[in-house]
Design an enzyme around this catalytic site. Sequence first.
Site, PDB file in Angstrom:
ATOM      1  N   LYS A   1       0.845  -1.201   0.000  1.00 56.62           N
ATOM      2  CA  LYS A   1       0.000   0.000   0.000  1.00 56.62           C
ATOM      3  C   LYS A   1       0.880   1.250   0.000  1.00 56.62           C
ATOM      4  CE  LYS A   1      -3.860  -2.416   2.074  1.00 56.62           C
ATOM      5  NZ  LYS A   1      -4.525  -2.913   3.292  1.00 56.62           N
TER       6      LYS A   1
ATOM      7  N   GLN B   1      -4.771  -1.843   9.516  1.00 54.43           N
ATOM      8  CA  GLN B   1      -4.639  -3.160   8.878  1.00 54.43           C
ATOM      9  C   GLN B   1      -5.214  -4.249   9.784  1.00 54.43           C
ATOM     10  OE1 GLN B   1      -3.364  -3.653   5.673  1.00 54.43           O
ATOM     11  NE2 GLN B   1      -4.078  -5.748   5.948  1.00 54.43           N
TER      12      GLN B   1
ATOM     13  N   ASP C   1     -11.213   2.482   4.073  1.00 49.71           N
ATOM     14  CA  ASP C   1     -11.550   1.056   3.936  1.00 49.71           C
ATOM     15  C   ASP C   1     -13.060   0.881   3.756  1.00 49.71           C
ATOM     16  OD1 ASP C   1      -9.678  -0.914   3.726  1.00 49.71           O
ATOM     17  OD2 ASP C   1      -9.290  -1.090   5.876  1.00 49.71           O
TER      18      ASP C   1
END
Length: 278
Positions: free
Chosen positions: A47, A91, A114
């Site tokens: 990422k 994460q 997200d």
Amino acid sequence: MIIDGKQIAQELRQTIANEVALLERKPGLAVILIGDDPASAVYVRNKGIACKEAGFYSEKINKPASITQAALLSEIERLNNDDKIDGILVQLPLPQHLDANLVIEAINPAKDVDGFHSENIGKLMQNNPFLRPCTPKGVMTMLKTTGVDLAGKHCVVVGASNIVGRPMAMELLNARATVTICNSKTQDLSGKLKQADIVVAAVGIANMIQGDWIKSGAIVIDVGINKLDNGHLVGDVDFESAQKVADWITPVPGGVGPMTIATLLENTLTAYKARKEK
Ligand code: NDP
């Protein structure tokens, strides 16, 4: 035909980079990694690379697995109030002592790239989406490249997790498809799949879905990423047999995976623009 996620993702990343180059401020993404899970570390690194290539400002925040819930929440609060940061991603999975729901809910929904915050999931449910979960949104981008109109198609989504299956089903419904959502208790899964114009597999069981479960001419999207004992990555669909019956199919690797990261950049740019307009 193969739906080449790698290629589609590359084009999307380039389009984003071109747009970012014209902005007066770089969109900023903060990624929080807790502990030292090797798979999570690889995702976070990828990422970071994608951010850099697209011209984003990025912060990688590493915290030990022993971090307390309170300390993690205060780190999120700091980022919520940091004007350089447009997107915050924690994460997953988190160590057991941390409550992932509380952590997700602590992120400012305007920075929830997200798309997992209940406010963003609620907007998706109401067909008024803002920041949409990356993997299902990436799948929608892939489906668009086939040129097939989803309205009225029968889609069977196998898997009902909060991060893939459920938002995936909602995306397809919003495109006016007829959607069946399956889980581990579903009876006669192969019979249901046999009726599907579009199959989305997000289960996490290697090669579970066989070619003879697929209707001739179907579109098959394989979200699954499963590591075999020999180290090879495979999806939830048995690619060899399924590709003989499907009209369109995604490979693993090189299918949905690259789209998830490209869509994360897309979401960060969306969050940046929305904050700028405020
Ligand atoms: P989860 O384990 O959270 O969910 C799996 C879902 O599959 C559950 O709803 C479960 O049902 C269902 N399921 C399990 N067994 C069966 C079965 N035999 N028949 C039908 N349904 C079944 O997984 P995720 O959604 O997080 O991930 C799914 C896969 O996608 C994994 O391989 C993961 O690595 C991959 N993935 C890939 C991404 C990408 O970028 N390409 C991103 C995220 C995930 P129940 O609800 O009853 O438990």
